[in-house]
Design a protein around this motif. Structure first.
Motif, PDB file in Angstrom:
ATOM      1  N   ARG A   1      -5.061   0.324   1.059  1.00  0.00           N
ATOM      2  CA  ARG A   1      -5.145  -1.066   0.616  1.00  0.00           C
ATOM      3  C   ARG A   1      -6.043  -1.199  -0.609  1.00  0.00           C
ATOM      4  NH1 ARG A   1      -4.007  -4.239   4.807  1.00  0.00           N
ATOM      5  NH2 ARG A   1      -5.367  -2.984   6.151  1.00  0.00           N
ATOM      6  N   HIS A   2      -7.135  -0.428  -0.616  1.00  0.00           N
ATOM      7  CA  HIS A   2      -8.053  -0.483  -1.754  1.00  0.00           C
ATOM      8  C   HIS A   2      -7.375   0.025  -3.025  1.00  0.00           C
ATOM      9  CE1 HIS A   2     -11.894  -0.465  -3.848  1.00  0.00           C
ATOM     10  NE2 HIS A   2     -11.673   0.787  -4.214  1.00  0.00           N
ATOM     11  N   VAL A   3      -6.631   1.116  -2.909  1.00  0.00           N
ATOM     12  CA  VAL A   3      -5.952   1.655  -4.093  1.00  0.00           C
ATOM     13  C   VAL A   3      -4.876   0.692  -4.578  1.00  0.00           C
ATOM     14  CG1 VAL A   3      -4.434   3.516  -4.891  1.00  0.00           C
ATOM     15  CG2 VAL A   3      -6.500   4.047  -3.583  1.00  0.00           C
ATOM     16  N   MET A   4      -4.200  -0.006  -3.670  1.00  0.00           N
ATOM     17  CA  MET A   4      -3.253  -1.034  -4.096  1.00  0.00           C
ATOM     18  C   MET A   4      -3.960  -2.107  -4.922  1.00  0.00           C
ATOM     19  SD  MET A   4      -0.919  -3.569  -1.754  1.00  0.00           S
ATOM     20  CE  MET A   4      -0.082  -4.992  -2.486  1.00  0.00           C
ATOM     21  N   SER A   5      -5.163  -2.497  -4.488  1.00  0.00           N
ATOM     22  CA  SER A   5      -5.930  -3.477  -5.252  1.00  0.00           C
ATOM     23  C   SER A   5      -6.283  -2.941  -6.638  1.00  0.00           C
ATOM     24  CB  SER A   5      -7.195  -3.844  -4.487  1.00  0.00           C
ATOM     25  OG  SER A   5      -8.006  -4.729  -5.229  1.00  0.00           O
TER      26      SER A   5
ATOM     27  N   PRO B   1       0.867  -1.184   0.000  1.00  0.00           N
ATOM     28  CA  PRO B   1       0.000   0.000   0.000  1.00  0.00           C
ATOM     29  C   PRO B   1       0.905   1.237   0.000  1.00  0.00           C
ATOM     30  CG  PRO B   1      -0.717  -1.600   1.646  1.00  0.00           C
ATOM     31  CD  PRO B   1       0.619  -2.066   1.155  1.00  0.00           C
ATOM     32  N   LEU B   2       0.690   2.138  -0.944  1.00  0.00           N
ATOM     33  CA  LEU B   2       1.609   3.261  -1.136  1.00  0.00           C
ATOM     34  C   LEU B   2       0.817   4.546  -1.293  1.00  0.00           C
ATOM     35  CD1 LEU B   2       4.777   3.371  -3.357  1.00  0.00           C
ATOM     36  CD2 LEU B   2       3.040   5.152  -3.583  1.00  0.00           C
ATOM     37  N   VAL B   3       1.227   5.576  -0.554  1.00  0.00           N
ATOM     38  CA  VAL B   3       0.569   6.872  -0.616  1.00  0.00           C
ATOM     39  C   VAL B   3       1.630   7.954  -0.702  1.00  0.00           C
ATOM     40  CG1 VAL B   3      -1.365   6.012   0.749  1.00  0.00           C
ATOM     41  CG2 VAL B   3       0.503   7.191   1.897  1.00  0.00           C
TER      42      VAL B   3
END
Length: 609
Positions: free
Chosen positions: A564-568, A401-403
Motif C-alpha cells: 500500500r505504501h509503494v502504491m502511494s 497495490p501491486l507487487v
C-alpha cells in the motif's frame, strides 16, 4: 366480513380494471388500465369498504409499458389522495415462486368485468414455471368452465387459497369455451418494474424484520455510492465458489446484485450471506440479529491481503510463447479466472481484459493485491506502468497495490517454509532495516548471502536494476528475504562505472591473484570484506541517493503494509510536475508472503493442478 378488503376497483375514463392495496396509500395495477390518465382522472374504490367511496389517485411509478398487448412493463403504482393511510390491511404476499411450485395451486382473482361493478371471481392455475418472453406466466382455467379472465380483471391479484398474493393478472388470451387462458406477472417480474415490492415479499430464511433490515442497508449503501462497495464482489461472496457465475457485465448497483441473488440464485442461504456481508461492510458487524460476528480469538491470523495473481511462464511452444494464468484467492482457495497461451506481445492486453473479472471474485471487504508471478528474466518488467485497460489509462500500480515475485521462488518448498517463518516474526514489529546493496559494490555473492543470513534480513534494497548486478540479485532471490526493492532503470554512475563488478569476481577462481577486488587491508584472501554497501559512497551516485530516499520513506512502515505504501509512492510520482525525475517513479517491489497464497503448487495447465 369474509375475504380481504384490499381488493380494489380502478377506473380511468371508460376503462375499468382491478388493483390491490400494497401499503396504506399505494395500489398496484396494470399500466394499460390507467393509460388514459392524461385525459381522465384515476379513481380507486374498495368493494369491501364502500364507505370509503371513490378515492382519487395519481400514478407514481410506471413499468415502461409502451402500449401494445405484448409490450413488457405493464405495471403501474397508484398513490391515493388521502391525508392518512386507508384503514384497511394491505395485501399479504406469498413467496415469489408460490404460483408455480408443485403441485400448482389454485389461483383466485377478483375482477370487475362488464355488469359486475361489485366484482366477481375467476379460478385459474399456472401452466408452467416457464415464463413467456421472460415476462408472463400463462394461466388456464381451474375447472375448464366458469368465469373466464376478461376485460375488468386486469390488475387483479392472483391469490392463493389462503389469500396471499402470488402475482398480478394482466391479460386474457381467450374467452371461448375452447380457450380459457390468461397471463399474469409473477412477483419477481413485478419487482423488476417496481423494486419496492421486493421488500414486501417474504424470503425463505429471513424473517420480516431481517428482510426489512436488508433493504434498509441497501438504502444506506445507495446514499453513499462513493464508499467503494463493489456489488460484483458481494455477489460472488453470497453465491460461493460453486454458485452461478457473475453475469456478463456485472451489476450496476448493490440493489441490482441483491435482486439477482434473491430472484435468480436457487440457494436459499445466498441472500442471507449477502445481507450479513453488507451489514458488516456498513457497520462492522453482521447485518442480521442473532448472527454472531466472528470471534477475534479464533479468527485466522496473518495478512489481510487478498491476491489477484497473474502468473506468466514459458509455454514450451516457442521462445516467444508464454502461458498467462489469472486467478484470485478467496477464503484460502485459488479461483481460476482464465489461462491462455499467447505471444509475449499479447500479454499486456490479456491481463488488462482479466484483472477486473478476477477482482470481482474477492470478498467485498477484501484488500486486493495484484501479484505478478514472473520468470526471473521478467522481474524488471514495468507491470506497474501497464494501463488498466483500453478505456482507462490509469497505471495498474496506481489503481491497485501491486507487487512482483519470482516464479521459481514462488513454487519452492524450501523458500516458502523459510519465508513463512520470517513473516511470523515480522508480524510482531514495525519497520525493518534496509540491507543495502550499493551501486558498484565489490561484495561477492557468497559474502552477500552470508550477510543476509547472518543479519536475518527482512528487506534488501538494490541501488541498480537486476541487469547491473545479476549475481547479487539472484542471491537476494534465493535467500528467504521477504522484500526486495530496486529501481527498474539506471546504469552504474560515473563514480562506480569502473569499479570491479560482482560478475567479474564470481567468474574468476577463488584464490587467483587477479580475482580479489577488495581494497588493501580488507581481509585475508579467504575472508570477504565486511562491507554493507559501496566502497566509496558518494552523494553524486544516483543509486546511493535512491537507497537513501528509500530508507527514509519506509523507515516506519511495517512490511505487511509496503504494497500500500509503494502504491502511494507511485501515485505521488505520477502526480509530480516531472514524474521521470521522481526517485520512486520506477520503483519495483518484490513482496512475498506465502500465507497469502495457500496451496501454491502446480500450474493450472498441469495435469496434477
Amino acid at each position: 366480513m369474509r375475504g380481504p378488503a384490499w381488493q380494489a376497483r380502478v377506473v380511468c375514463g371508460d376503462v375499468v380494471g382491478a388493483g390491490f392495496l400494497v401499503t396504506g396509500r399505494l395500489v398496484l395495477t396494470c399500466a394499460h388500465v390507467v393509460r388514459k390518465r392524461g385525459r381522465a382522472p384515476v379513481t380507486v374504490s374498495f368493494p369491501h369498504a364502500r364507505e370509503l367511496g371513490e378515492v382519487s389517485a395519481t400514478v407514481v411509478a410506471h413499468g415502461g409499458w409502451a402500449g401494445a398487448d405484448t409490450d413488457p412493463g405493464d405495471v403501474a403504482v397508484l398513490e391515493l389522495a388521502v391525508e392518512h393511510d386507508i384503514p384497511l390491511a394491505p395485501a399479504r404476499f406469498a413467496p415469489h415462486d408460490a404460483a408455480y411450485t408443485e403441485p400448482y395451486p389454485k389461483l383466485v382473482s377478483y375482477g370487475f368485468p362488464q355488469h359486475y361493478d361489485e366484482g366477481t371471481l375467476a379460478e385459474y392455475q399456472a401452466v408452467s414455471a416457464q415464463l413467456i418472453a421472460g415476462e408472463w406466466l400463462e394461466l388456464v382455467t381451474w375447472h375448464g368452465h366458469g368465469q373466464p379472465i376478461v376485460e375488468g380483471f386486469s390488475g387483479a391479484a392472483a391469490t392463493l387459497p389462503d389469500g396471499r398474493v402470488a402475482g398480478m393478472v394482466t391479460a386474457a388470451l381467450g374467452t371461448s369455451p375452447e380457450v380459457r387462458k390468461g397471463r399474469m406477472l409473477p412477483l419477481d417480474v413485478l419487482a423488476r418494474y417496481w423494486p419496492d415490492l421486493a421488500e414486501l415479499v417474504p424470503v425463505p430464511g429471513l424473517g420480516d424484520d431481517d428482510r426489512r433490515r436488508l433493504y434498509d442497508l441497501l438504502r444506506r449503501a445507495a446514499a453513499d455510492p462513493g464508499a467503494g462497495r463493489d456489488p460484483n464482489r458481494l455477489y460472488v461472496d453470497a453465491v460461493g465458489p460453486f454458485g452461478p457465475p457473475l453475469p456478463p457485465g456485472g451489476f450496476p448497483s448493490l440493489r441490482a446484485a441483491a435482486d439477482y441473488v434473491r430472484w435468480e440464485v436457487p440457494d436459499p442461504d445466498a441472500l442471507v450471506r449477502f445481507a450479513d456481508r453488507l451489514g458488516t461492510l456498513l457497520g462492522g458487524q453482521p447485518a442480521l440479529p442473532g448472527r454472531a460476528a466472528p470471534d477475534p480469538a479464533t479468527a485466522q491470523a496473518g495478512p489481510a491481503w487478498s491476491p489477484v495473481v497473474v502468473e506468466i511462464d514459458h509455454s514450451g511452444a516457442g521462445p516467444d510463447q508464454v502461458t498467462v494464468e489469472v486467478s484470485a484467492y478467496r477464503d484460502g482457495r485459488r479461483r481460476p479466472v482464465g489461462a491462455h497461451r499467447l505471444p509475449r506481445t499479447g500479454v499486456r492486453a490479456y491481463v488488462q481484459s482479466r484483472i477486473d473479472e478476477a477482482v470481482a471474485h474477492l470478498a467485498p471487504d477484501a484488500d486486493e493485491l495484484v501479484t505478478f508471478v514472473l520468470p526471473r528474466e521478467w522481474l524488471n518488467e514495468a507491470v506497474a506502468h501497464w494501463e488498466c485497460g483500453a478505456d482507462d489509462s490509469t497505471p495498474l500500480g496506481c489503481a491497485y497495490p501491486l507487487v512482483v515475485t519470482d516464479r521459481a521462488r514462488h513454487h519452492s518448498g524450501r523458500l516458502r517454509h523459510q519465508l513463512r517463518k520470517k513473516w511470523q516474526k515480522l508480524d510482531t514489529g514495525g519497520g525493518v532495516e534496509v540491507h543495502r546493496v550499493e551501486c558498484g559494490t565489490r561484495e561477492r555473492p557468497p559474502s552477500l548471502r552470508k550477510r543476509l543470513w547472518d543479519g536475518d534480513a527482512r528487506l534488501a534494497g538494490f541501488a541498480a536494476p537486476p541487469t547491473a548486478a545479476r549475481p547479487l540479485f539472484e542471491v537476494g532471490l534465493n535467500v528467504p528475504v521477504p522484500v526486495l526493492l530496486w529501481p527498474r532503470t539506471g546504469t552504474p554512475c560515473a563514480v562506480h562505472e569502473d569499479a570491479p563488478r560482482a560478475e567479474t569476481v564470481r567468474a574468476q577462481a577463488p584464490g587467483a591473484g587477479t580475482a580479489r577486488t577488495e581494497p588493501p587491508g580488507a581481509g585475508s584472501p579467504d575472508t570477504d570484506p565486511p562491507v554493507a554497501g559501496s566502497p566509496d559512497p558518494d552523494a553524486s551516485c544516483p543509486g546511493a541517493a535512491f537507497l537513501d530516499q528509500l530508507t527514509a520513506s519506509i523507515a516506519d512502515v511495517p512490511p505487511a503494509e509496503l504494497p500500500r505504501h509503494v502504491m502511494s509512492l507511485r501515485l505521488t510520482a505520477e502526480a509530480a510536475d516531472e514524474p521521470e525525475r521522481h526517485w520512486a517513479r520506477h520503483l519495483q517491489l518484490l513482496w512475498d508472503d506465502p500465507r497469502c497464497f495457500p496451496g501454491t503448487g502446480a500450474s493450472l495447465h498441469s495435469p496434477v493442478a
